[in-house]
Structure formats: C-alpha cells, structure tokens
Design an enzyme around this catalytic site. Structure first.
Site, PDB file in Angstrom:
ATOM      1  N   THR A  80     -19.861   6.801  30.374  1.00  0.00           N
ATOM      2  CA  THR A  80     -20.283   7.146  31.733  1.00  0.00           C
ATOM      3  C   THR A  80     -19.156   7.829  32.485  1.00  0.00           C
ATOM      4  O   THR A  80     -19.346   8.871  33.136  1.00  0.00           O
ATOM      5  CB  THR A  80     -20.727   5.869  32.483  1.00  0.00           C
ATOM      6  OG1 THR A  80     -21.798   5.275  31.750  1.00  0.00           O
ATOM      7  CG2 THR A  80     -21.173   6.157  33.897  1.00  0.00           C
ATOM      8  N   ASN A 159     -29.652   9.061  22.257  1.00  0.00           N
ATOM      9  CA  ASN A 159     -29.434   7.648  21.932  1.00  0.00           C
ATOM     10  C   ASN A 159     -30.737   6.874  21.744  1.00  0.00           C
ATOM     11  O   ASN A 159     -30.764   5.860  21.060  1.00  0.00           O
ATOM     12  CB  ASN A 159     -28.599   6.982  23.030  1.00  0.00           C
ATOM     13  CG  ASN A 159     -29.144   7.243  24.421  1.00  0.00           C
ATOM     14  OD1 ASN A 159     -29.350   8.390  24.818  1.00  0.00           O
ATOM     15  ND2 ASN A 159     -29.408   6.187  25.162  1.00  0.00           N
ATOM     16  N   SER A 245      -3.739   2.245  35.373  1.00  0.00           N
ATOM     17  CA  SER A 245      -3.037   1.703  34.200  1.00  0.00           C
ATOM     18  C   SER A 245      -3.941   1.764  32.984  1.00  0.00           C
ATOM     19  O   SER A 245      -5.112   1.397  33.053  1.00  0.00           O
ATOM     20  CB  SER A 245      -2.617   0.249  34.445  1.00  0.00           C
ATOM     21  OG  SER A 245      -1.770   0.199  35.562  1.00  0.00           O
ATOM     22  N   CYS A 333     -29.785   0.992  29.029  1.00  0.00           N
ATOM     23  CA  CYS A 333     -29.235   1.385  30.326  1.00  0.00           C
ATOM     24  C   CYS A 333     -30.326   1.444  31.385  1.00  0.00           C
ATOM     25  O   CYS A 333     -30.065   1.437  32.572  1.00  0.00           O
ATOM     26  CB  CYS A 333     -28.538   2.731  30.223  1.00  0.00           C
ATOM     27  SG  CYS A 333     -27.387   2.770  28.853  1.00  0.00           S
TER      28      CYS A 333
HETATM   29  N1  PMP Z   1     -24.335   8.572  26.952  1.00  0.00           N
HETATM   30  C1  PMP Z   1     -25.120   8.088  25.980  1.00  0.00           C
HETATM   31  C2  PMP Z   1     -25.884   9.034  25.116  1.00  0.00           C
HETATM   32  C3  PMP Z   1     -25.220   6.696  25.777  1.00  0.00           C
HETATM   33  O1  PMP Z   1     -26.013   6.211  24.816  1.00  0.00           O
HETATM   34  C4  PMP Z   1     -24.480   5.822  26.610  1.00  0.00           C
HETATM   35  C5  PMP Z   1     -24.589   4.322  26.433  1.00  0.00           C
HETATM   36  N2  PMP Z   1     -24.180   3.882  25.187  1.00  0.00           N
HETATM   37  C6  PMP Z   1     -23.651   6.390  27.587  1.00  0.00           C
HETATM   38  C7  PMP Z   1     -23.613   7.766  27.739  1.00  0.00           C
HETATM   39  C8  PMP Z   1     -22.835   5.519  28.492  1.00  0.00           C
HETATM   40  O2  PMP Z   1     -21.735   5.023  27.792  1.00  0.00           O
HETATM   41  P1  PMP Z   1     -20.938   3.774  28.366  1.00  0.00           P
HETATM   42  O3  PMP Z   1     -21.885   2.614  28.336  1.00  0.00           O
HETATM   43  O4  PMP Z   1     -19.770   3.633  27.422  1.00  0.00           O
HETATM   44  O5  PMP Z   1     -20.495   4.111  29.746  1.00  0.00           O
END
Ligand code: PMP
Length: 414
Positions: A80, A159, A245, A333
C-alpha cells in the site's frame, strides 16, 4: 471418538490474505530484534551491522527482480505504501506537465483509492476496462493516453482472479513517450519471473508477505532517472522517499524471503501450477455450473477462483470452514464489506454471480491431499446450498410452475 475428518489437518488456501513466514526467514530476522538492535543511521559501531544488513537485503530484493542497481529498491511498510509513493509521487512531481493518470478498473483497492485522492485534488483519472477474464483492453489503454498523461499504473497480476497482464504490450504503447509506467506487482513478485533490466517499467510495488516474508514490509522499485515527489517527510531515510527509522528485522526478513524466492521460484511455480490445475479440473468435473474466473493460462500459479451459480460465496466459505478449509470469498482487503468483488464486476460478471465467488490461493505448504479434500468436500456443500437456494435452477423452475398453477387456479376461481 475422532473421525478421519476431525483428525486431518486444516487446509489453508488463503495465502493471498496471509502467508506463514518461512522458518529460514524467521531465523534470519531474530538477531535484529535483540543483539543487533542498532540504528543503521548511527555512525558508531552498533549501527554498522544493521546498516550492512539493510544493504544486503536491498541487494537480494534487487536480484529477485533483476534491477540494474540495488539503490533502485526503496523499502516501505508494504504494498500500500509503495503504491502511494509511486502514484502520488509521480503524479504530483509531473503536475506542471499534465494532470492525467491512466489506470485499470481491476486494480487493488489501494490503487483505486489513491486514484480517488488524486481526483479530489484536481487530477483526471481514466480507468481502462478489462475483458471477461480480466485482461486489460490494450486498444482502450492506447486510446486513453493524451498529451497531458503523465502516469500509467496497471497491475502486473491480479491478486483475486490471478490474471497476469501483458506488461510488454503496455510497455510498447508507452515506448518513446514521456509517461511514467508503474505496476503493482504485489501478487506477482516472488511468484513469477520479473526482469526489470529488460523492461520499460519505471516503478514497481512489492510486498514481503506475498512471498513468505513478514507482514508490514514492502518495497518500491524506482528506476534511475524516475523523478518522484516524496509523500512522507522526515529524516530523509531511503533516499528521502521514505523517511522514518528503518524496520531492520522486517527488511532482513524480506531480503531472506526474496533470496529464497529467487532460488526456489521455478520449482515452486511448477509444483503449484500442477496442484492448481488439479484443483481447477477437479472442481470443473465435480461441480455443475462452476465457472473459472480469470484467464485460464495467463494466470498466477497459486490462484484458482471460481463462481458457483445459485449459491452465495459467504455461505460456501462458512461451510468450507466447518469442513476444515480456509478460503476467501473476495479480496481480504475488501471482504469485510461483503460487497461483491469490484474485480469480478469490472470483468462484466453479473452481481449475483460475482457474489458466489470463492478464491483459493495455494502456498508452499499445500499438498495433493489438500486438493483431494476440497474436491471431495465441495460438491456436497454446493448441493446442500443449492437445495436451499431460492435462485437455483431447479427451485426457480418449481417456483415458476407453482406460480403458473396459482395463476391457472385464480383464473378458474379456485
Ligand atoms: N496490491 C495488491 C495487488 C495486493 O494484493 C495487496 C495486498 N496483499 C496490496 C497491494 C497491499 O499490500 P500490503 O497489504 O502489503 O499493503
């Protein structure tokens, strides 16, 4: 007395939601929580080892994607943050040249919400459509590009439905144009080969947990010469793009996960593709009205996603859970919202069918008997749910014929 079903281990096929940290990764991380706790920015001795570990990890992630220089890898707190850094950073930096951004309708929710943020702040965004299996319409993408377009962001692979985009075709359209090309490769990196020295991609997002590393760590590949406005201001770490950090244990874990993925990707990919294809053919032959979502061949090795007509995804998920199987009904998500997947709707799948989707994401720990268990259990669950569903073909037919009977009775005054 325990039954065979109770004795069998749980089948976990929700690796897109969370994957276990590989034991070798955990081992590599451990010293950096305690003995090697220093801050890599410190000039004294305690900072030296963490500083070296940070750069070693950068090298390993760079190698995974065949980046030209390790400095092109900027560590973040996950996919993200990498998407925010890339899309906002590129669009804001180029705003005097133009304020138009192109993306697709099936992007991860983080990209879609960044696009909304840009729209609220005066940018124009075009969402290019996809076909029934989730491949971006290349002709539409070409037509979407204008003289004020400064950024194109299209995900490497989806995804949810596993469809891999034709990144080279998109690159061809952008050849010779002063447009930054970003791709969200969170679902693809570490799973399929990516060679950035032989690619037009300028910016690429990755996430550690999607390759058996720890959660809360990711990276953005920033090709030399690509100019970004920093979206986080602070002490200037990570080339000023991601102040704060550094998460050394996390980054070390990501590096270890990337190193393992580099050496094991081919074998893992081949094994998972076979397992996935057994799952797909087992479901297709065992369940009527089961339709594969996404592209059949341009597909991530770990992904199988089906819609099962006349049943509801959540009901199926709960029944599978009771049978010892963990899967998702949509992207983790967005799954809390219980809305049908925006990806399936964008593919033109009707809402009631999109609501019946179940996503299986396989991982290193899955074996043949996990696939057997799902293929054996699923038909019974679906049969039971369809018997109860008012929308099943059989029940609809019965309802229609009894409605016809009622009409006939009404006409005859019965
Ligand atoms: N982009 C894609 C295609 C995802 O599948 C995801 C969640 N795995 C993310 C972005 C967000 O990644 P994160 O949960 O590491 O912030």
């Amino acid at each position: 007395m325990t039954t065979a079903n109770q004795r069998r281990r749980r089948v976990y096929m929700d690796h897109a939601a969370a994957s276990p940290v590989d034991g070798r990764v955990l081992e590599a991380m451990m010293p950096y929580f305690s003995d090697l706790y220093g801050n890599p920015s410190s000039l004294h001795n305690t900072g030296r080892e963490p500083r070296k570990a940070l750069e070693d990890a950068r090298e390993k992630v760079a190698k995974l994607i065949n980046a030209g220089r390790k400095e092109e890898v900027v560590f973040t707190s996950g996919g993200t943050e990498a998407n925010n850094m890339a899309i906002k950073g590129a669009a804001i930096r180029a705003r005097r040249k133009g304020m138009h951004v192109v993306t697709s309708t099936i992007e991860h929710i983080s990209v879609l919400n960044i696009a909304k943020f840009l729209q609220k702040n005066g940018f124009e965004v075009t969402h290019v459509p996809v076909d029934r299996v989730g491949s971006v319409d290349i002709g539409e993408l070409e037509r979407a590009i204008r003289s004020d377009t400064t950024l194109v962001s299209v995900m490497y692979a989806n995804n949810e439905i596993g469809t891999i985009q034709n990144i080279d075709e998109i690159a061809k359209i952008l050849e010779g144009k002063d447009i930054v090309f970003h791709t969200d490769a969170v679902a693809a990196a570490g799973r399929i080969p990516i060679d950035l020295q032989n690619s037009r991609v300028d910016l690429m997002s990755m996430s550690s947990n999607d390759m058996y590393g720890p959660k809360g760590v990711g990276a953005l590949f920033v090709r030399d010469g690509t100019s970004l406005e920093a979206v986080t201001q602070g002490g200037g770490q990570e080339r000023g793009l991601r102040s704060g950090s550094e998460n050394i244990p996390g980054v070390v874990g990501f590096g270890a996960a990337a190193e393992i993925a580099t050496s094991e990707m081919d074998g893992d990919g081949e094994r998972l593709t076979k397992l996935r294809d057994r799952l797909i053919s087992g479901i297709e032959s065992g369940v009527e009205d089961a339709i594969l979502n996404g592209h059949r061949t341009m597909r991530l090795p770990q992904n199988a996603n089906f819609r099962f007509r006349y049943v509801e995804g959540e009901a199926m998920l709960l029944n599978l859970d009771m049978a010892g199987v963990s899967v998702s009904s949509s992207s983790p998500c967005t799954s809390k919202s219980l809305l049908p997947s925006h990806v399936l709707l964008a593919c033109g799948i009707p809402t009631e069918e999109a609501q019946s989707a179940v996503q299986f994401t396989l991982g290193r720990d899955n074996m043949d008997d996990d696939v057997d268990h799902i293929v054996d259990t699923l038909p019974g669950i679906i049969k039971k749910l369809r018997e109860m569903s008012p929308f099943s073909a059989k029940n609809l037919e019965e309802m229609q014929s009894s409605a016809g009977h009622r009409d006939a009775c009404d006409r005859h005054g019965n």
